[in-house]
Design a protein around this motif. Structure first.
Motif, PDB file in Angstrom:
ATOM      1  N   ARG A 494       0.831  -1.351   0.083  1.00 44.81           N
ATOM      2  CA  ARG A 494      -0.011   0.090  -0.054  1.00 44.81           C
ATOM      3  C   ARG A 494       0.824   1.368   0.036  1.00 44.81           C
ATOM      4  NH1 ARG A 494      -4.186  -2.474  -2.195  1.00 44.81           N
ATOM      5  NH2 ARG A 494      -5.362  -3.448  -0.961  1.00 44.81           N
ATOM      6  N   GLU A 495       1.962   1.255   0.858  1.00 47.80           N
ATOM      7  CA  GLU A 495       2.928   2.540   0.639  1.00 47.80           C
ATOM      8  C   GLU A 495       3.584   2.645  -0.535  1.00 47.80           C
ATOM      9  OE1 GLU A 495       3.495   4.642   3.144  1.00 47.80           O
ATOM     10  OE2 GLU A 495       2.754   3.753   4.827  1.00 47.80           O
ATOM     11  N   LEU A 496       3.764   1.604  -1.205  1.00 48.09           N
ATOM     12  CA  LEU A 496       4.314   1.769  -2.556  1.00 48.09           C
ATOM     13  C   LEU A 496       3.151   2.083  -3.685  1.00 48.09           C
ATOM     14  CD1 LEU A 496       6.559   1.165  -4.746  1.00 48.09           C
ATOM     15  CD2 LEU A 496       5.947  -1.087  -4.927  1.00 48.09           C
ATOM     16  N   GLN A 497       2.040   1.812  -3.513  1.00 42.76           N
ATOM     17  CA  GLN A 497       0.925   2.115  -4.394  1.00 42.76           C
ATOM     18  C   GLN A 497       0.639   3.932  -4.296  1.00 42.76           C
ATOM     19  OE1 GLN A 497      -1.969  -0.938  -2.876  1.00 42.76           O
ATOM     20  NE2 GLN A 497      -2.752  -0.426  -5.128  1.00 42.76           N
ATOM     21  N   LEU A 498       0.966   4.328  -2.853  1.00 41.66           N
ATOM     22  CA  LEU A 498       0.715   5.692  -2.428  1.00 41.66           C
ATOM     23  C   LEU A 498       1.984   6.613  -3.520  1.00 41.66           C
ATOM     24  CD1 LEU A 498      -0.261   5.404   1.173  1.00 41.66           C
ATOM     25  CD2 LEU A 498      -1.770   6.198  -0.732  1.00 41.66           C
ATOM     26  N   ALA A 499       2.825   5.786  -3.209  1.00 39.86           N
ATOM     27  CA  ALA A 499       4.028   6.517  -3.830  1.00 39.86           C
ATOM     28  C   ALA A 499       4.339   6.533  -5.365  1.00 39.86           C
ATOM     29  CB  ALA A 499       5.548   6.113  -3.325  1.00 39.86           C
ATOM     30  N   LYS A 500       3.936   5.396  -5.993  1.00 43.99           N
ATOM     31  CA  LYS A 500       4.077   5.482  -7.322  1.00 43.99           C
ATOM     32  C   LYS A 500       2.767   6.044  -8.035  1.00 43.99           C
ATOM     33  CE  LYS A 500       1.098   2.210  -8.875  1.00 43.99           C
ATOM     34  NZ  LYS A 500       0.141   2.075  -9.960  1.00 43.99           N
ATOM     35  N   GLY A 501       1.802   5.835  -7.253  1.00 44.07           N
ATOM     36  CA  GLY A 501       0.209   6.559  -7.598  1.00 44.07           C
ATOM     37  C   GLY A 501       0.646   8.185  -7.850  1.00 44.07           C
TER      38      GLY A 501
END
Length: 605
Positions: A494-501
């Motif tokens: 989820r943290e990666l999703q926020l960052a790449k999003g």
């Protein structure tokens, strides 16, 4: 006020610490580096220490970042432990960081053009018939009669002139004599270019006659224990009376450590460093010069300064010649700084006929889109996930970090330094998620699927899917003891999703603002350490970058830009022009950003 003794192992250091401080603060005050990317708020879980002796410390709540097994073994977060008893603690093994940023590909394009020069002269000896002053005889030998003279020349002249038997080298900056030395040192003119990143600082020692890079060295930014991102650093400044002074001193210590390394390895005298240039994000530039960045964190996000500064390096405490000039490359806005200007400098984006997209991915993702006609830029608040922070076992790119992942019948990893895996860095995180998306373990929406929902997979992979605190986790590395496993958690995904999003949405906003589509972009220039160590196919798989675009990894372009600024007055002028030319787009003011951000959260095509 009471004080207590803290015994710190394995170094066996003994500290006397006053009560009312946290253990995290006490260790920092003692000069002991300890992780703390959240700035001591107990939310990142990085400041783990093992309590060997301390009943009150062990009785305190351990926070939500530690596993049951870790808590039972005595591990606690240093920021959650107040000093209220004698303590004996064990620090975890420290991963040694390599100079990965100094080895990145990339080419320097500049011709040396500075106002510095050194001239070897022999001056007339004084006598009763020639009682001209030392300074006047220096000017006469130079063929000049109207030069300014620095205080250090006035101080040094009597001894230097006579000890050298009237054979000296004069250093000039424009129409000013800034230094004199014994003998002929006319070929010893050096400068240092710094790329001051939030996480890592890179320094390059350059011969300012030939333009050759003599040496390069990188170190972790000494401010990192006070927060992983610029917002955490600003918060530290605003909440602590001497916060600005502390953070300034930490970055200066880092710069001086790099200077010491460079000059020692190159065997040159620090006194022959006459020029310093810096790039960095706007907050880093403020903290370097001791300017309060607090207003950058609040709407309308106003920095104290934006244009380039020309200061005395010595006045900031930087180890260089007393008269060395420090030039800070101009910033664009509160969240697009001189490092972005450096990227444009190094890639000549502002001169391109084709539309190019430059992306420098870090704690903040700086994005520039355009060509010679128009340049737009924005900053996407990616957060520190790409640097390993906010990831359960995330770490910087140091020995022991998983940096590459491949999944077929099982999991195959590459580890920095060929060491035992102890965590995962940003490139490994992107690889791991991309590979799990490819084999179907991570759904395109970001959920790690349980074993019974992936029946087609071999048992070797299904056995790695385990229950976690926020859903299912995936074991990337199985150790002999389960506590030493390296695990990718659902929260990490989820943290990666926020960052790449945030990055992808920023790109979409700039294309809309420029009135183009992805197909109109000639290529993507991917800059920075993270951008150059990730696998492009993985970045496209997770929708970090548009799938249909060609990607060119351009090395540490910001660092190259700092070298260009250092070595050439023409490049200084280009930097000023670029900073003025770029139009900044504030994403938080865009009503369509949230929609683009939500659409960019998914994985795959």
């Amino acid at each position: 006020m009471k004080s207590f003794q803290i015994t710190v192992l394995p170094e066996n250091r003994k500290l006397q610490v006053a009560e009312e401080k946290s253990l995290h603060s006490a260790l920092l005050d003692a000069g002991i580096e300890i992780e703390g990317s959240c700035g001591g708020k107990g939310t990142c879980g990085k400041c783990k220490i093992k309590v060997l002796d301390g009943k009150k410390a062990l009785a305190r709540a351990a926070g939500k970042k530690l596993s049951k097994e870790e808590i039972e073994a005595g591990w606690r977060l240093a920021c959650l432990i107040p000093i209220e008893e004698h303590l004996s603690i064990l620090l975890p093994q420290k991963a040694e960081e390599g100079d990965r940023k100094t080895g990145l590909s990339g080419k320097d394009y500049y011709e040396v053009s500075t106002r510095l020069k050194k001239v070897n002269i022999v001056i007339d000896k004084p006598n009763l018939e020639d009682q001209r002053s030392d300074v006047n005889r220096i000017m006469s030998a130079l063929g000049e009669d109207d030069l300014d003279v620095s205080l250090q020349v006035i101080e040094k002249a009597p001894d230097i002139i006579r000890q050298s038997k009237y054979n000296i080298t004069v250093t000039l900056y424009d129409k000013k004599i800034i230094d004199i030395e014994q003998g002929d040192t006319s070929k010893e003119i050096y400068g240092v270019a710094f790329d001051i990143g939030t996480t890592t600082v890179v320094g390059s020692l350059i011969n300012l006659i030939t333009g050759k890079v003599i040496a390069a060295h990188a170190e972790a930014n000494g401010q990192r224990s006070f927060g992983a991102d610029v917002i955490a650093r600003i918060t530290y400044v605003s909440e602590n009376e001497k916060g600005l002074e502390v953070l300034k001193s930490k970055v200066i210590e880092t710069l001086n450590s790099i200077v010491n390394n460079l000059t020692t390895n190159a065997r040159i005298n620090k006194e022959n460093i006459y020029s310093v240039a810096t790039v960095g994000n706007t907050v880093m530039q403020h903290l370097l010069v001791g300017s309060d960045p607090t207003n950058i964190a609040m709407s309308p996000y106003i920095p104290v300064f934006q244009n380039s500064l020309k200061l005395r390096a010595h006045s900031l405490g930087i180890n260089a010649n007393r008269e060395a000039v420090l030039y800070t490359t101009p910033n664009v806005a509160g969240y697009v700084g001189a490092d972005t200007v450096g990227v444009v400098l190094a890639t000549f984006l502002e001169k391109s006929e084709d539309i190019l997209l430059a992306v420098d991915i870090g704690t903040n993702g700086e994005i520039v889109l355009g060509n010679r006609e128009r340049l737009l830029a924005c900053s996407a608040a990616a957060g520190p996930a790409f640097e390993g922070a906010q990831i359960k076992q995330g770490m910087r790119a140091a020995d022991g970090a998983i940096e590459k992942v491949e999944i077929t019948d099982d999991v195959y990893i590459e580890v920095i330094g060929d060491a035992k895996p102890i965590g995962i860095c940003g490139s490994g995180l992107v690889d791991a998620v991309a590979e799990l998306v490819n084999v179907g373990i991570i759904h395109k929406g970001g959920r790690i699927l349980p074993p019974d929902e992936v029946p087609h997979l071999p048992a070797t992979l299904k056995s790695r899917i385990v229950e976690g605190q926020h859903g299912f986790d995936f074991v990337l590395y199985k150790a002999e003891h389960a506590m030493e496993n390296v695990v990718l958690t659902q929260k990490d995904v989820r943290e990666l999703q926020l960052a790449k999003g945030a990055i992808y949405a920023g790109i979409k906003i700039l294309t809309k603002e420029l009135g183009i589509e992805f197909k109109d972009i000639s290529r993507v220039l991917l800059a920075g350490a993270f951008g150059n160590y990730i696998q492009v196919k993985s970045a496209k798989t997770i929708n970090l970058l548009p799938y249909e675009l060609d990607i060119e990894q351009v090395g540490n372009a910001a660092g190259i830009g700092s070298r260009m600024v250092l070595a050439s007055d023409k490049e200084k002028e280009r930097a000023d022009y670029i900073a003025d030319k770029i139009r900044y787009i504030e994403l938080s003011s865009r009503p369509d950003f949230q929609d683009e951000f939500m659409m960019a959260m998914g994985f795959g095509q």
